[in-house]
Design a protein around this motif. Structure first.
Motif, PDB file in Angstrom:
ATOM      1  N   SER A   1       0.854  -1.189   0.000  1.00  0.00           N
ATOM      2  CA  SER A   1       0.000   0.000   0.000  1.00  0.00           C
ATOM      3  C   SER A   1       0.885   1.231   0.000  1.00  0.00           C
ATOM      4  CB  SER A   1      -0.883   0.025   1.253  1.00  0.00           C
ATOM      5  OG  SER A   1      -1.773  -1.047   1.279  1.00  0.00           O
ATOM      6  N   PRO A   2       0.331   2.382  -0.333  1.00  0.00           N
ATOM      7  CA  PRO A   2       1.099   3.630  -0.196  1.00  0.00           C
ATOM      8  C   PRO A   2       1.463   3.848   1.274  1.00  0.00           C
ATOM      9  CG  PRO A   2      -1.024   4.036  -1.264  1.00  0.00           C
ATOM     10  CD  PRO A   2      -1.026   2.622  -0.784  1.00  0.00           C
ATOM     11  N   PRO A   3       2.484   4.654   1.537  1.00  0.00           N
ATOM     12  CA  PRO A   3       2.775   4.995   2.932  1.00  0.00           C
ATOM     13  C   PRO A   3       1.556   5.656   3.576  1.00  0.00           C
ATOM     14  CG  PRO A   3       4.553   5.711   1.493  1.00  0.00           C
ATOM     15  CD  PRO A   3       3.432   5.263   0.608  1.00  0.00           C
ATOM     16  N   PRO A   4       1.315   5.406   4.859  1.00  0.00           N
ATOM     17  CA  PRO A   4       0.196   6.051   5.549  1.00  0.00           C
ATOM     18  C   PRO A   4       0.310   7.573   5.441  1.00  0.00           C
ATOM     19  CG  PRO A   4       1.132   4.324   6.905  1.00  0.00           C
ATOM     20  CD  PRO A   4       2.058   4.511   5.743  1.00  0.00           C
ATOM     21  N   ARG A   5      -0.857   8.241   5.326  1.00  0.00           N
ATOM     22  CA  ARG A   5      -0.840   9.698   5.160  1.00  0.00           C
ATOM     23  C   ARG A   5      -2.193  10.312   5.456  1.00  0.00           C
ATOM     24  NH1 ARG A   5       0.867   9.833  -0.858  1.00  0.00           N
ATOM     25  NH2 ARG A   5       1.875   7.946  -0.150  1.00  0.00           N
ATOM     26  N   SER A   6      -2.165  11.593   5.704  1.00  0.00           N
ATOM     27  CA  SER A   6      -3.365  12.426   5.803  1.00  0.00           C
ATOM     28  C   SER A   6      -3.267  13.495   4.713  1.00  0.00           C
ATOM     29  CB  SER A   6      -3.444  13.078   7.190  1.00  0.00           C
ATOM     30  OG  SER A   6      -2.319  13.916   7.408  1.00  0.00           O
ATOM     31  N   HIS A   7      -4.318  14.274   4.545  1.00  0.00           N
ATOM     32  CA  HIS A   7      -4.309  15.433   3.643  1.00  0.00           C
ATOM     33  C   HIS A   7      -4.041  15.092   2.173  1.00  0.00           C
ATOM     34  CE1 HIS A   7      -3.301  17.162   7.620  1.00  0.00           C
ATOM     35  NE2 HIS A   7      -3.992  18.225   7.200  1.00  0.00           N
ATOM     36  N   ALA A   8      -4.412  13.917   1.689  1.00  0.00           N
ATOM     37  CA  ALA A   8      -4.189  13.534   0.284  1.00  0.00           C
ATOM     38  C   ALA A   8      -5.388  13.943  -0.569  1.00  0.00           C
ATOM     39  CB  ALA A   8      -3.970  12.029   0.192  1.00  0.00           C
ATOM     40  N   ALA A   9      -5.226  13.866  -1.884  1.00  0.00           N
ATOM     41  CA  ALA A   9      -6.327  14.057  -2.829  1.00  0.00           C
ATOM     42  C   ALA A   9      -6.665  12.695  -3.421  1.00  0.00           C
ATOM     43  CB  ALA A   9      -5.916  15.024  -3.940  1.00  0.00           C
ATOM     44  N   ILE A  10      -7.950  12.462  -3.698  1.00  0.00           N
ATOM     45  CA  ILE A  10      -8.385  11.178  -4.254  1.00  0.00           C
ATOM     46  C   ILE A  10      -9.397  11.403  -5.367  1.00  0.00           C
ATOM     47  CG2 ILE A  10     -10.216  10.901  -2.548  1.00  0.00           C
ATOM     48  CD1 ILE A  10      -9.625   7.870  -2.568  1.00  0.00           C
ATOM     49  N   ALA A  11      -9.279  10.615  -6.429  1.00  0.00           N
ATOM     50  CA  ALA A  11     -10.225  10.670  -7.549  1.00  0.00           C
ATOM     51  C   ALA A  11     -10.739   9.262  -7.817  1.00  0.00           C
ATOM     52  CB  ALA A  11      -9.541  11.207  -8.807  1.00  0.00           C
TER      53      ALA A  11
END
Length: 194
Positions: free
Chosen positions: A55-65
């Protein structure tokens, strides 16, 4: 309680899909996540999409489409840092295949600089990202073509950190001002409220 997760509406399945986010761990520290949850908007039942593999590294504040044509999610950027004062900013682009439940990191030839807290909207087959920060605030607009998986710079606008992009019109709304762009030039528009 989780905050700062990315969310997209899946109209075909009448559900919201949430990626990542963070929880407060006390003091100035946070725990970031890289999981995917769904909320059925008819039954209000929660579910989880369990990825096979990395999976991608854990994160907050991302954009998703949501790319309905290719049945996938696309995420960009975010903050993987665990402290309020030490963000770890991402500039990567990932896709999640909703049929195979697999993440793949995309490697476009160009991409926006790493950032978090950016505004985002999707218009037809294009994902637009505006602003955000990685220290200094950004004022650029980038377009991600969901057919070619390529980023291109679209425009520059007044520097802002928090705002919303309105679909279809590419208007940004900030407190006290409205900016519009039909092409690559941004113009201020009068706005009144209440």
């Amino acid at each position: 309680r989780r905050a700062r997760q990315a969310m997209v509406y899946d109209e075909a399945n009448d559900r919201a899909i949430f990626f990542g986010g963070r929880t407060h761990q006390g003091g100035e520290s946070f725990r970031n996540y890289a999981d995917l949850h769904t909320l059925d908007l008819e039954t209000m039942a929660w579910g989880e999409l369990l990825p096979a593999g990395d999976s991608p590294p854990p994160r907050s504040h991302a954009a998703i489409a949501l790319d309905e044509v290719n049945n996938r999610l696309v995420i960009f950027g975010g903050n993987s840092g665990g402290s309020v004062f030490m963000p770890v900013v991402s500039g990567d682009t990932w896709e999640f295949d909703l049929e195979t439940n697999e993440w793949t990191e995309l490697e476009p030839a160009r991409s926006p600089t790493a950032r978090y807290g950016h505004a985002f909207t999707q218009v037809d087959r294009t994902m637009y990202v505006f602003g955000g920060t990685a220290g200094p605030f950004a004022n650029d607009v980038w377009a991600f073509d969901l057919d070619t998986n390529e980023w291109t710079p679209a425009a520059e606008a007044p520097t802002r950190h928090r705002l919303a992009l309105a679909p279809r019109s590419l208007a940004t709304v900030t407190v006290g001002s409205l900016w519009r762009s039909a092409t690559t030039r941004w113009t201020a528009s009068a706005m009144s409220c209440c």
